[in-house]
Design an enzyme around this catalytic site. Sequence first.
Site, PDB file in Angstrom:
ATOM      1  N   HIS A   1       1.072  -1.243  -0.250  1.00  0.00           N
ATOM      2  CA  HIS A   1      -0.188   0.319   0.318  1.00  0.00           C
ATOM      3  C   HIS A   1       1.010   1.007   0.144  1.00  0.00           C
ATOM      4  O   HIS A   1       0.787   2.926  -0.554  1.00  0.00           O
ATOM      5  CB  HIS A   1      -1.127  -0.297   0.754  1.00  0.00           C
ATOM      6  CG  HIS A   1      -1.468  -1.008   1.427  1.00  0.00           C
ATOM      7  ND1 HIS A   1      -2.119  -2.139   1.535  1.00  0.00           N
ATOM      8  CD2 HIS A   1      -3.332  -1.242   0.474  1.00  0.00           C
ATOM      9  CE1 HIS A   1      -3.239  -2.964   1.224  1.00  0.00           C
ATOM     10  NE2 HIS A   1      -4.006  -1.687   0.314  1.00  0.00           N
ATOM     11  N   GLY A   2       1.825   1.273   0.668  1.00  0.00           N
ATOM     12  CA  GLY A   2       2.835   2.901   0.627  1.00  0.00           C
ATOM     13  C   GLY A   2       3.954   2.362   1.199  1.00  0.00           C
ATOM     14  O   GLY A   2       4.702   1.591   1.454  1.00  0.00           O
TER      15      GLY A   2
END
Length: 482
Positions: free
Chosen positions: A326-327
């Site tokens: 996700h990041g």
Amino acid sequence: MLFNSLDFAVFLPIVFVLYWFVLKNNLKAQNVLIVVASYIFYGWWDWRFLFLIAFSTILDFLIGRKLAKEEHLQKRKVLLWCSIFVNLGFLGFFKYYNFFLDNFVSAFSFFGNEIQANSLNIILPVGISFYTFQTLSYTIDVYRKKLEPSKDFMAFTAFVSFFPQLVAGPIERATNLLPQFYKKRTFNYNLAVDGLRQILWGLFKKIVIADNCATYANLIFNNSDDYSGSTLVLGALFFTFQIYGDFSGYSDIAIGTSRLFGFDLKQNFAFPYFSRDIAEFWRRWHISLSSWFKDYVYIPLGGSKGGTAMKVRNTFIIFIVSGFWHGANWTFIVWGALNAIYFLPLLLTNKNRNNMEVVANHSFLPNIKETFQMLLTFALTMLAWVFFRADNVGHALNIISEIFSKSILSTPNFEGFTKSLIVILMILFFLSIEWLGRKGLFALEKIDIIKYKPLRWVFYLILIVGIIIFGGDQQGFIYFQF
């Protein structure tokens, strides 16, 4: 190009008319149109990143063709790892280069060794995590001989760049979506109407629920030091519905738009906030990503077939990798690890597949036990979302410590509190519709109140008026940054 923009409102009808009226019964021309439309759609943000998609497309198409001719196992593995290395290499560079560099520098500084390293001003290509995984699924399935490699370059290009789900999914498997580009497509009125219904509900989720919740979630999280525990709980609640309305809204619009063109995409959200445990939640949240990690990471690692140590290891790997996907921030890793901790008791007691049917499947309302289970699961999920939304781990811990302080008993107080009560009423309306339609693929598919035509059109009108009157400030989709 945003789904909730005037640009897309003009773009979609033009492509639709060309597709069904100008190029009717011409499969190859329709695929070419999809490719052109998809490249225009994606290039609307930054045309330079079209070269990345084109390169990945050409590479995996050629590797797929080569795998079809190659029988030597070691050479097949080399071809597979070439695809994996290049695709993940692009993803790693654009998304994680600065993260690893900064942590490398911090690690040396911790031991008293100062080193100089310059980070790069890297722009993250929109949707790179999604189309990278989509092309990888093709190469892996061809390697495993679960899928015949494509001989039609234009169909394969359309599969990789298909504009409805290019930017934020669902992450489609080649085994499901690619064959649909080979078959002649005929216009199906009922399918198109169903698609429009799903688009409408997706727009309501995004514009009315997510964008309004974003206003107050951003206000509270960005000024968290100024607020009490009760106010921070509201901030977490607003973000919980923001991210669901935003991401599932995108998925609804993507799936509905695909139906307008005769394509069937897999369900990506199945009413996850009605889950009775964390295992059920993860079967219902971002289904395409969860199943991707299960099939291509979890099962190859041994899944849950080994001993306890292997089960624990594999569970943490899958959740932490999912978080990191996700990041490039430790908050996402902690978020993934926290969900693994939630999940482990169910796995170790063999209760992770207890709730396979939709809640209250044979009744209108849940029983007391189901209600308690849903509330507990929702509370745990909301707590985990604090890490997902926070700027850093310290920020998240400060928020959580304040939530669990005596200030939780105070009256929430922040600028716009009274107006935020209207948003809470919208959330309750939204949840009511989701509950009534929880047995369908999306909320409006099987909801009883729209079985009768007059009521159906009144309901649609209410949604449209609600979007116009109560729509929040236009914001990009959260998952574009992933």
